[in-house]
Design a protein around this motif. Structure first.
Motif, PDB file in Angstrom:
ATOM      1  N   TRP A 135       3.907  -5.729   5.827  1.00  0.00           N
ATOM      2  CA  TRP A 135       4.104  -6.113   4.418  1.00  0.00           C
ATOM      3  C   TRP A 135       3.072  -5.455   3.515  1.00  0.00           C
ATOM      4  CZ3 TRP A 135       0.934  -8.636   0.937  1.00  0.00           C
ATOM      5  CH2 TRP A 135       1.531  -8.994  -0.272  1.00  0.00           C
ATOM      6  N   LYS A 136       1.832  -5.394   3.976  1.00  0.00           N
ATOM      7  CA  LYS A 136       0.763  -4.829   3.142  1.00  0.00           C
ATOM      8  C   LYS A 136       0.902  -3.323   2.973  1.00  0.00           C
ATOM      9  CE  LYS A 136      -2.713  -8.425   3.787  1.00  0.00           C
ATOM     10  NZ  LYS A 136      -1.774  -9.446   4.273  1.00  0.00           N
TER      11      LYS A 136
ATOM     12  N   MET B  94       4.056  -1.912   2.902  1.00  0.00           N
ATOM     13  CA  MET B  94       5.328  -1.722   2.197  1.00  0.00           C
ATOM     14  C   MET B  94       5.317  -2.299   0.789  1.00  0.00           C
ATOM     15  SD  MET B  94       8.108  -2.489   5.226  1.00  0.00           S
ATOM     16  CE  MET B  94       9.460  -2.220   4.065  1.00  0.00           C
ATOM     17  N   SER B  95       4.511  -3.343   0.566  1.00  0.00           N
ATOM     18  CA  SER B  95       4.502  -4.003  -0.734  1.00  0.00           C
ATOM     19  C   SER B  95       3.776  -3.150  -1.763  1.00  0.00           C
ATOM     20  CB  SER B  95       3.806  -5.365  -0.620  1.00  0.00           C
ATOM     21  OG  SER B  95       3.677  -5.956  -1.886  1.00  0.00           O
ATOM     22  N   PRO B  96       4.453  -2.721  -2.828  1.00  0.00           N
ATOM     23  CA  PRO B  96       3.824  -1.847  -3.834  1.00  0.00           C
ATOM     24  C   PRO B  96       2.592  -2.472  -4.478  1.00  0.00           C
ATOM     25  CG  PRO B  96       6.208  -1.894  -4.118  1.00  0.00           C
ATOM     26  CD  PRO B  96       5.876  -2.970  -3.132  1.00  0.00           C
ATOM     27  N   GLU B  97       2.649  -3.786  -4.792  1.00  0.00           N
ATOM     28  CA  GLU B  97       1.535  -4.421  -5.493  1.00  0.00           C
ATOM     29  C   GLU B  97       0.300  -4.552  -4.604  1.00  0.00           C
ATOM     30  OE1 GLU B  97       4.256  -7.864  -4.160  1.00  0.00           O
ATOM     31  OE2 GLU B  97       4.455  -5.820  -4.921  1.00  0.00           O
ATOM     32  N   PHE B  98       0.490  -4.564  -3.283  1.00  0.00           N
ATOM     33  CA  PHE B  98      -0.677  -4.610  -2.412  1.00  0.00           C
ATOM     34  C   PHE B  98      -1.144  -3.201  -2.052  1.00  0.00           C
ATOM     35  CE2 PHE B  98      -3.378  -5.140   1.219  1.00  0.00           C
ATOM     36  CZ  PHE B  98      -3.992  -6.356   1.013  1.00  0.00           C
ATOM     37  N   ALA B  99      -0.198  -2.339  -1.734  1.00  0.00           N
ATOM     38  CA  ALA B  99      -0.551  -0.980  -1.303  1.00  0.00           C
ATOM     39  C   ALA B  99      -1.301  -0.210  -2.381  1.00  0.00           C
ATOM     40  CB  ALA B  99       0.704  -0.222  -0.884  1.00  0.00           C
TER      41      ALA B  99
ATOM     42  N   ALA C 118      -2.946  -6.197  -6.088  1.00  0.00           N
ATOM     43  CA  ALA C 118      -3.158  -7.564  -5.583  1.00  0.00           C
ATOM     44  C   ALA C 118      -4.632  -7.824  -5.331  1.00  0.00           C
ATOM     45  CB  ALA C 118      -2.354  -7.770  -4.293  1.00  0.00           C
TER      46      ALA C 118
ATOM     47  N   THR D 147      -8.542  -2.964   0.162  1.00  0.00           N
ATOM     48  CA  THR D 147      -7.131  -2.896   0.559  1.00  0.00           C
ATOM     49  C   THR D 147      -6.976  -2.115   1.848  1.00  0.00           C
ATOM     50  OG1 THR D 147      -6.323  -3.055  -1.729  1.00  0.00           O
ATOM     51  CG2 THR D 147      -4.843  -2.077  -0.103  1.00  0.00           C
TER      52      THR D 147
ATOM     53  N   GLN E 143      -5.769  -3.549   5.583  1.00  0.00           N
ATOM     54  CA  GLN E 143      -4.659  -2.953   6.326  1.00  0.00           C
ATOM     55  C   GLN E 143      -5.111  -2.511   7.720  1.00  0.00           C
ATOM     56  OE1 GLN E 143      -3.835   0.038   3.361  1.00  0.00           O
ATOM     57  NE2 GLN E 143      -1.968  -1.000   2.683  1.00  0.00           N
TER      58      GLN E 143
END
Length: 259
Positions: A103-104, A106-111, A115, A176, A180
């Motif tokens: 998820w981390k 694939m998720s744009p706001e985290f990658a 976030a 970040t 990951q």
């Protein structure tokens, strides 16, 4: 430990919460029921039914405790219950970190670090523990938290300005990437088969995760479950002592009357 975890579940139907309490008291008085598959089948149903009814509103930790109770129930059909539960706990932790890592990525706001920026300038304890890297002072952090809290109570779409002098872009990118890397490493260690000699690395990694990640950004729901499962799969008495200690520390922190 598993039954005690159910006592701190909130947001469920009040009758269900009372039943969890009764089940716990019953198990304390009649400890022999903990070795009966019928007892754990009843517990499984009491967790499964609310999970099905309110699946859309429950947090991820609620489903993890459901999978953990399923593993406990299935252990009664194995030749070595303790080994089965230990192995099940190992793979559950591995899968949790694997899907969290996916998820981390694939998720744009985290990658892209957005976030992490939000956590660093609007939450505690992360805002405090990362302040040496961001330069955000505690007064500004407190103001930002209050502004966000007020914003979340509004029914209409509004914006709020964050205050303070800080440089968060680079620290957010670094944290970040570290997050990951840590999660994919733990997932790999728990899922990939290791020899008995090297299996201790799983316990070491999970303990290090508690001592680093959960100090910076605590997630009580998962912390108590990882402590419970970690205690079950650990082979070292020192690791077991650590996980049982963290289990009760987090349980005390998350007691309903303290929230």
């Amino acid at each position: 430990m598993t039954l005690f975890t159910l006592l701190t579940f909130t947001g469920l139907n009040k009758q269900i919460e009372m039943i969890y309490g009764c089940i716990f008291i019953f198990a304390v008085i009649f400890r022999n029921v903990l070795d009966r598959e019928l007892f754990w089948f009843v517990v499984l149903l009491l967790v499964l039914i609310p999970s099905i009814i309110d699946w859309w509103s429950l947090g991820g930790h609620a489903f993890l405790v459901l999978y953990w109770i399923i593993a406990i129930f299935l252990s009664f059909f194995s030749e070595d219950r303790l080994s089965f539960v230990s192995k099940a706990g190992q793979y559950l932790i591995g899968c949790v970190f694997l899907f969290a890592a996916i998820w981390k990525f694939m998720s744009p706001e985290f990658a892209d670090g957005d976030a992490m920026k939000y956590f660093m300038i609007t939450t505690v304890p992360m805002g405090i523990t990362t302040s040496p890297f961001t330069g955000l002072d505690r007064h500004s952090l407190s103001t930002n938290i209050n502004n966000i809290s007020q914003l979340l109570t509004q029914d209409t779409t509004q914006t709020v300005n964050l205050v303070g002098r800080f440089s968060v872009d680079r620290p957010a990118a670094v944290f970040t990437a570290i997050t990951q890397f840590i999660e994919i490493t733990i997932a790999f260690a728990f899922i990939v088969p290791l020899s008995y000699k090297w299996s201790v690395i799983r316990e070491v990694l999970l303990i290090l995760f508690f001592l680093t990640a959960y100090i910076i950004m605590p997630v009580p729901g998962f912390a108590v479950l990882f402590s419970c499962i970690g205690f079950a799969f650990s082979k070292s008495i020192y690791s077991k002592a650590f996980f049982i200690f963290t289990f009760f520390v987090w349980q005390i922190i998350t007691l309903p009357f303290l929230g």
